[in-house]
Design an enzyme around this catalytic site. Structure first.
Site, mmCIF file in Angstrom:
data_model
loop_
_atom_site.group_PDB
_atom_site.id
_atom_site.type_symbol
_atom_site.label_atom_id
_atom_site.label_comp_id
_atom_site.label_asym_id
_atom_site.label_seq_id
_atom_site.Cartn_x
_atom_site.Cartn_y
_atom_site.Cartn_z
ATOM 1 N N GLY A 127 2.308 -0.828 4.479
ATOM 2 C CA GLY A 127 2.468 -2.125 3.823
ATOM 3 C C GLY A 127 2.644 -3.187 4.887
ATOM 4 O O GLY A 127 2.224 -3.008 6.045
ATOM 5 N N ARG A 186 19.635 -13.988 -7.912
ATOM 6 C CA ARG A 186 19.155 -13.081 -8.963
ATOM 7 C C ARG A 186 20.260 -12.314 -9.662
ATOM 8 O O ARG A 186 20.200 -12.095 -10.877
ATOM 9 C CB ARG A 186 18.180 -12.075 -8.355
ATOM 10 N N ARG A 221 19.438 -9.509 -2.489
ATOM 11 C CA ARG A 221 18.399 -10.143 -1.677
ATOM 12 C C ARG A 221 17.924 -11.425 -2.333
ATOM 13 O O ARG A 221 17.699 -11.468 -3.531
ATOM 14 C CB ARG A 221 17.211 -9.205 -1.523
ATOM 15 N N SER A 251 12.272 -10.952 1.380
ATOM 16 C CA SER A 251 11.865 -9.574 1.597
ATOM 17 C C SER A 251 10.566 -9.494 2.396
ATOM 18 O O SER A 251 10.447 -8.708 3.347
ATOM 19 C CB SER A 251 11.739 -8.900 0.246
HETATM 20 C C1 FAD Z 1 5.968 -7.477 -8.374
HETATM 21 C C2 FAD Z 1 6.663 -7.767 -7.075
HETATM 22 C C3 FAD Z 1 6.755 -9.077 -6.605
HETATM 23 C C4 FAD Z 1 7.410 -9.364 -5.400
HETATM 24 N N1 FAD Z 1 7.456 -10.648 -4.963
HETATM 25 C C5 FAD Z 1 8.042 -10.928 -3.773
HETATM 26 C C6 FAD Z 1 8.052 -12.263 -3.259
HETATM 27 O O1 FAD Z 1 7.517 -13.188 -3.877
HETATM 28 N N2 FAD Z 1 8.655 -12.506 -2.076
HETATM 29 C C7 FAD Z 1 9.252 -11.504 -1.353
HETATM 30 O O2 FAD Z 1 9.772 -11.778 -0.275
HETATM 31 N N3 FAD Z 1 9.242 -10.231 -1.807
HETATM 32 C C8 FAD Z 1 8.655 -9.916 -2.999
HETATM 33 N N4 FAD Z 1 8.642 -8.613 -3.459
HETATM 34 C C9 FAD Z 1 9.200 -7.547 -2.626
HETATM 35 C C10 FAD Z 1 8.230 -7.205 -1.498
HETATM 36 O O3 FAD Z 1 6.930 -7.201 -1.994
HETATM 37 C C11 FAD Z 1 8.494 -5.844 -0.894
HETATM 38 O O4 FAD Z 1 9.819 -5.630 -0.678
HETATM 39 C C12 FAD Z 1 7.759 -5.745 0.444
HETATM 40 O O5 FAD Z 1 6.394 -6.006 0.255
HETATM 41 C C13 FAD Z 1 7.968 -4.415 1.053
HETATM 42 O O6 FAD Z 1 7.074 -4.222 2.125
HETATM 43 P P1 FAD Z 1 7.082 -2.844 2.905
HETATM 44 O O7 FAD Z 1 6.059 -2.975 3.978
HETATM 45 O O8 FAD Z 1 8.445 -2.483 3.269
HETATM 46 O O9 FAD Z 1 6.654 -1.751 1.842
HETATM 47 P P2 FAD Z 1 5.374 -1.517 0.919
HETATM 48 O O10 FAD Z 1 4.415 -2.636 0.932
HETATM 49 O O11 FAD Z 1 5.935 -1.074 -0.357
HETATM 50 O O12 FAD Z 1 4.619 -0.338 1.653
HETATM 51 C C14 FAD Z 1 5.112 0.970 1.701
HETATM 52 C C15 FAD Z 1 4.095 1.847 2.372
HETATM 53 O O13 FAD Z 1 4.629 3.151 2.524
HETATM 54 C C16 FAD Z 1 3.775 4.095 1.921
HETATM 55 N N5 FAD Z 1 4.589 5.201 1.417
HETATM 56 C C17 FAD Z 1 5.410 5.211 0.346
HETATM 57 N N6 FAD Z 1 5.990 6.402 0.212
HETATM 58 C C18 FAD Z 1 5.543 7.170 1.223
HETATM 59 C C19 FAD Z 1 5.774 8.511 1.625
HETATM 60 N N7 FAD Z 1 6.599 9.304 0.950
HETATM 61 N N8 FAD Z 1 5.141 8.977 2.725
HETATM 62 C C20 FAD Z 1 4.287 8.162 3.416
HETATM 63 N N9 FAD Z 1 4.046 6.897 3.085
HETATM 64 C C21 FAD Z 1 4.655 6.410 1.991
HETATM 65 C C22 FAD Z 1 3.049 3.331 0.861
HETATM 66 O O14 FAD Z 1 1.859 3.955 0.480
HETATM 67 C C23 FAD Z 1 2.815 2.011 1.578
HETATM 68 O O15 FAD Z 1 1.732 2.114 2.448
HETATM 69 C C24 FAD Z 1 7.989 -8.316 -4.669
HETATM 70 C C25 FAD Z 1 7.895 -7.006 -5.137
HETATM 71 C C26 FAD Z 1 7.253 -6.720 -6.318
HETATM 72 C C27 FAD Z 1 7.175 -5.325 -6.804
#
Ligand code: FAD
Ligand code: SF4
Ligand code: SF4
Ligand code: FES
Lengths: 224, 522
Positions: free
Chosen positions: B10, B279, B374, B379
Site C-alpha cells: 500500500g 471522530r 486518529r 493516516s
Molecule cells: C474507506 C476508507 C477511507 C479512508 N480515508 C482516509 C482519508 O481520507 N485520509 C486518511 O488519512 N486515511 C484514510 N483512510 C485510512 C487509510 O486509507 C489507511 O490507513 C492507509 O491507506 C493505510 O496504508 P498502508 O500502506 O498502511 O496499508 P494498506 O494500503 O492497507 O496496504 C496494506 C498492504 O499489505 C498487504 N497485506 C495485508 N495483509 C497481508 C499479509 N498477511 N501478508 C502480506 N501482505 C499483506 C495488502 O495486500 C496491501 O498491499 C481510509 C480508509 C478507508 C478504509
C-alpha cells in the site's frame, strides 16, 4: 426470488440455484452460494479493480454489478458469470493479470523528472483513476493478438507526457506508444463503453496519436 | 548494497520501497496482490499538512496530540507534523494530481478535530491518486533493478535468530508453496487488523494475520483496545461503507428526529466545532442521540450545491446511488458508527523500529502517531512518513547470519489436516468482537468476551486459514485484555464502569506474548 446462476468453473459451466434477495452485487451472490469459488476481490465497492469478470457476456466489476439490474435476470431469471478470457486462468473465476503490469514497465510508464502541473488537471485526474482491471482489454477486439499492450497504456501515457518535463523520456514514452499501441488499435471504442471508471479512453488515445504519430501536427506545434 | 524486504504494497510499503531503493538498497516488495488493490486506494477525504499562511506545524502537532488524548509518541508526532509539508510537496512532485485553488496552490479543506483548513485532497479519491503516482515511482525503480515485486504471497513468519530478524517466510495464495526470503532488514506494512471484525469499511485483504503471527513470535504490540469507529458509515448489502468525513468538512449536518422535529445534536452539544469534533466524540454522540441505535441518525448534505456533491464528494454520491438507492442531493443519509481504523498494532519508536533488531513497521499496522484516536487525514500522512523513515533506518542494518526455520514451517504444513469451514468460526469471532469491543465497554462484557474467545475451536480446510484463525483468536484476546486492563475512558476506549480519564493511564498499552499475554502501561 429464485434464479439460476451459471458459473464457468475451470472451463466447465456449473449451474447453481439461488433463492433470496436479488438487490445485491455479484460478489455477495458468490459469497451466498455456499460453494467455495475462487475469485479476486479486495475493496468490495468498485475502487480496486480486483473483481473484474464477465457477467452476462460483459466485462464488469462484480462488486458493483447488481444482480437485479441485469437484463438476463429480469427477463430469464439467469445470470452467467465467467472469468476474464484473455488472461491465464488461476482457478475458478480468478485470472493472472500480471501481463497488464509487465507491459507498463516495457512502455516506460513513469516520470524521470518532477511532475509539471499540467493545464488540464481534470484530464490527469481521470487518467489516474485506471484500476488495471482488464475490462477494456476483454472488450477490445484486438487485444490478445500481436503483443498489443492494451488500453491502460494509452490511458497512463496520455497523462505522463503532460506531466513529464524530461523531453528525452517523454519522447521515449511516445516512441513506445507508437510501436506497441498505435498499430494495433482500430479505435473501435469498445474499451470506453466498458470502463468501470468511465475513463474517456478515446480522448487518451486521440491525444497520444496526435502527440506521437501525426508528424504534421508535431511540426506545426513544434512538439517533437 | 543492503537487501530489504518490504511486506505489503500500500502507500506505506511502496513509499518504503521507493525510498530504500533510491538510497541504494535492493528491495523485495512482497504482497498478495498489486498495489491497485491495496486499501490505500479507498481513502477519499485527504491528507493533512500545515501549508496555509495562517496555519502552522505547531498547531498540527497540538491538534494531533489532542486528538490522540496524549498517548501518542510525542517525538514521532513532532517529526510527522514537521515533515508533513515536505511530504505533500514530494507527492505532488511524483505526479499526484491534488485539487488546486484559483491561484494554482494545493487546495485544503476542513476535517475533524482541526480548526484550520489543513486537509489537502485530490478530488474525491485522494488515496487512489496518491497510489497511482507511487506505483509509477515504484515502477521506475523496478525497471532500474532497485525494486523487485513479488506478487501473490502472504506473510507467514519472521525468521529470527538471537533476537535479530533475518528475513521472512511466506506462502503463495494460489499454490500454497512456502518460501523463505532472506534480507538485512524487514519492513512490515500490512495495514489494519480488519479481519478481527469480519468486514470493516476497508479491504478484506488486510486480515491482520501478519501482526498476529509476529505477536506470537515475540514482537511487542501496543494500544490494541484503541479501535476507531468512524461516525458515518452506511449499511449496504455488502458491508458497512464509509461516508467520508469530507462530507461534514464541506458542511454536512447530523440530526435525529426528536419530538417530531430535526434535532441537530452536535451543534447543541459542541457549538464551536459541532460536526467537526474528533471522530471518537462524534461516534459517541451519535450513539447517545440515537439511544444506542434505536432511532435513526441522518447525515444531511442535500443543502450543499449539487456540483460540490458530484465533484468533491462524488464517491459519496456513488455509494448512495449505487448501494442505497438514495439521492443525497435531495435526501438525508441514514448513518451509524462502524469499525474503520486500528490505532493499535505493532509498537514502534519514532524511527519505526520494533523490539526485534532489523524489524520495522510502517503504515496502519504500526503504532506511534495516533494515540487513542486518529484524526482524519493523518493516516495517509503517517503511512508515507512511516514508510520513508523506516526505509532511512532499515538501510543501515546488515546481516550475514542464517537459520533454517523453513523446515519447521514445512513440517507443520505437512501435518495439517482439514477440519471444516473456517468461515463459520471467523463469523463467530467477528460477532464477539462487534458485540463486546464496541464504542462502550465494561468489565463484565469484556470477561464474557474472553470466555467466548476461549471457547472458539479452530476449524480450517487450508493451512493458511488454520494459522489465520489460530493467530487472530490470540490477537482478539490480546485486544480484549488490553481493554480490560485500561481502567479508564480515553479516546476510542470508553468504559461505562470507568467513565473518567485517569492520569495513571496516560501511557501506551504494551502487549507481549510468551505463552501468556502480558499487558503493561508504559
Ligand atoms: C474507506 C476508507 C477511507 C479512508 N480515508 C482516509 C482519508 O481520507 N485520509 C486518511 O488519512 N486515511 C484514510 N483512510 C485510512 C487509510 O486509507 C489507511 O490507513 C492507509 O491507506 C493505510 O496504508 P498502508 O500502506 O498502511 O496499508 P494498506 O494500503 O492497507 O496496504 C496494506 C498492504 O499489505 C498487504 N497485506 C495485508 N495483509 C497481508 C499479509 N498477511 N501478508 C502480506 N501482505 C499483506 C495488502 O495486500 C496491501 O498491499 C481510509 C480508509 C478507508 C478504509
Ligand atoms: S482503462 Fe478502465 S477498463 Fe481499462 S484497466 Fe483501466 S479502469 Fe479498467
Ligand atoms: S479503441 Fe478499440 S481497438 Fe483501441 S484499445 Fe479500445 S477497444 Fe481496443
Ligand atoms: S472488489 Fe474492489 S472493485 Fe470489486
Amino acid at each position: 426470488m429464485s434464479i439460476k446462476v451459471k458459473i464457468k468453473i475451470d472451463g466447465e459451466y456449473q449451474i447453481f440455484d439461488y433463492d433470496g434477495d436479488l438487490n445485491i452485487p455479484v460478489t455477495t451472490l458468490l459469497e451466498r452460494l455456499d460453494y467455495p469459488i475462487e475469485y479476486s476481490c479486495s475493496c468490495l465497492q468498485g475502487l480496486c479493480g480486483a473483481c473484474a469478470m464477465v457477467i452476462n457476456s460483459q466485462p464488469k466489476l462484480a462488486c458493483k454489478t447488481f444482480v437485479n439490474d441485469e437484463i438476463m435476470v429480469k427477463e430469464y431469471g439467469i445470470i452467467t458469470i465467467e472469468p476474464l478470457s484473455k488472461f491465464p486462468l488461476v482457478k475458478d473465476l480468478k485470472v493472472d493479470r500480471s501481463i497488464l503490469h509487465d507491459v507498463m514497465i516495457d512502455c516506460e510508464q513513469w516520470l524521470e523528472s518532477d511532475a509539471r502541473v499540467s493545464d488540464d488537471l481534470n484530464f490527469d485526474y481521470e487518467m489516474s483513476m485506471c484500476l488495471m482491471c482488464g475490462c477494456c482489454t476483454e472488450a477490445c477486439p484486438n487485444y490478445g493478438f500481436d503483443d498489443f499492450v492494451g488500453t491502460q497504456v494509452a490511458v497512463s501515457a496520455s497523462k505522463l507526457i503532460s506531466q513529464e518535463s524530461d523531453s528525452q523520456h517523454s519522447k521515449s514514452i511516445k516512441r513506445k506508444y507508437k510501436d506497441k499501441f498505435y498499430p494495433h488499435c482500430l479505435k473501435t471504442l469498445a474499451c470506453e463503453d466498458v470502463c468501470p471508471m468511465k475513463i474517456p479512453t478515446q480522448r487518451a488515445i486521440s491525444k497520444m496519436n496526435r502527440k506521437s504519430v501525426w508528424r504534421i501536427w508535431q511540426l506545426l506545434s513544434g512538439d517533437i | 548494497m543492503s537487501e530489504i524486504i518490504v511486506v505489503g504494497a500500500g502507500i506505506a510499503g511502496m513509499t518504503a520501497a521507493v525510498k530504500a531503493s533510491e538510497l541504494g538498497s535492493h528491495v523485495t516488495l512482497i504482497s498478495p496482490d498489486y498495489s491497485e488493490r491495496s486499501q490505500s486506494v479507498m481513502a477519499m477525504g485527504g491528507i493533512n499538512a500545515a501549508l496555509g499562511k495562517n496555519d502552522s506545524v505547531d498547531e498540527h502537532f497540538a491538534d494531533t496530540m489532542n486528538g490522540g488524548c496524549g498517548i501518542n509518541d510525542v517525538n514521532a508526532v513532532k517529526r510527522l507534523t514537521d515533515d508533513a509539508p515536505q511530504i505533500i510537496n514530494w507527492l505532488s512532485s511524483i505526479g499526484t494530481t491534488f485539487t488546486r485553488d484559483g491561484e494554482g496552490k494545493i487546495d485544503q479543506r476542513y476535517f475533524g478535530g482541526q480548526k484550520k483548513k489543513r486537509t489537502a485532497y485530490a478530488g474525491a479519491r485522494t488515496g487512489k491518486q496518491i497510489v497511482t503516482a507511487l506505483i509509477n515511482e515504484c515502477r521506475k525503480n523496478e525497471a532500474e533493478g532497485g525494486v523487485t515485486r513479488v506478487v501473490g504471497w502472504r506473510f507467514l513468519s519472521l525468521i529470527i535468530k538471537n533476537g535479530k530478524c533475518l528475513g521472512v517466510i511466506c506462502i503463495n495464495e494460489d499454490t500454497s508453496e512456502i518460501r523463505e526470503f532472506l534480507s538485512d532488514s524487514v519492513i512490515i506494512a500490512t495495514g489494519g487488523l480488519n479481519k478481527l471484525f469480519g468486514k470493516t469499511s476497508g479491504s478484506i485483504h488486510n486480515d491482520g494475520v501478519a501482526t498476529a503471527r509476529l505477536f506470537m513470535q515475540g514482537v511487542e504490540l501496543a494500544n490494541l483496545e484503541m479501535i476507531q469507529y468512524h461516525p458515518t458509515t452506511v449499511n449496504t448489502p455488502v458491508k458497512r461503507m464509509l461516508i467520508t468525513e469530507a462530507a461534514r468538512g464541506e458542511g454536512g449536518k447530523l440530526y435525529t428526529i426528536r419530538d417530531g422535529e430535526k434535532w441537530y445534536f452536535m451543534k447543541e452539544w459542541y457549538p464551536e466545532l459541532a460536526e467537526l469534533m474528533p471522530r471518537d466524540v462524534v461516534s459517541r454522540s451519535i450513539y447517545k442521540a440515537s439511544e444506542a441505535g434505536k432511532n435513526h441518525v441522518y447525515l444531511d448534505i442535500s443543502h450543499l450545491e449539487e456540483s460540490i456533491i458530484k465533484t468533491k464528494l462524488d464517491e459519496v454520491y456513488e455509494i448512495c446511488t449505487n448501494y442505497l438507492n438514495l439521492d443525497p442531493t435531495s435526501e438525508a443519509i441514514p448513518v451509524y458508527p462502524g469499525v474503520h481504523f486500528f490505532m493499535g498494532g505493532i509498537k514502534t519508536d519514532e524511527n519505526h523500529k520494533t523490539n526485534i533488531q532489523g524489524l520495522y513497521a510502517a503504515g496502519e499496522c504500526s503504532v506511534q502517531y495516533h494515540g487513542a484516536n486518529r484524526l482524519g487525514g493523518n493516516s495517509l500522512l503517517g503511512a508515507v512518513h512511516g514508510g520513508w523513515i523506516a526505509a532511512e533506518n532499515a538501510i543501515m542494518d546488515s546481516n550475514d547470519d542464517y537459520i533454517n526455520q523453513i523446515d519447521d514451517e514445512l513440517e507443520s504444513f505437512n501435518k495439517f489436516e482439514k477440519s471444516g469451514k473456517s468461515v463459520d468460526v471467523e463469523d463467530e469471532l467477528a460477532e464477539i468482537m462487534a458485540q463486546y469491543m464496541g464504542i462502550y465497554r465494561n468489565e463484565e462484557d469484556l470477561k464474557g468476551a474472553l470466555a467466548k474467545l476461549e471457547g472458539l475451536e479452530v476449524k480450517a480446510n487450508s493451512y493458511y486459514d488454520y494459522i489465520k484463525l489460530e493467530s487472530l483468536i490470540l490477537l482478539a484476546k490480546a485486544c480484549v485484555i488490553s481493554a480490560l486492563m485500561r481502567k479508564e475512558s480515553r479516546g476510542a476506549h470508553q468504559r461505562t464502569d470507568y467513565p473518567q480519564t485517569s492520569e495513571e493511564f496516560k501511557r501506551t498499552t504494551c502487549v507481549t506474548y510468551d505463552g501468556e499475554i502480558n499487558v503493561a502501561f508504559r
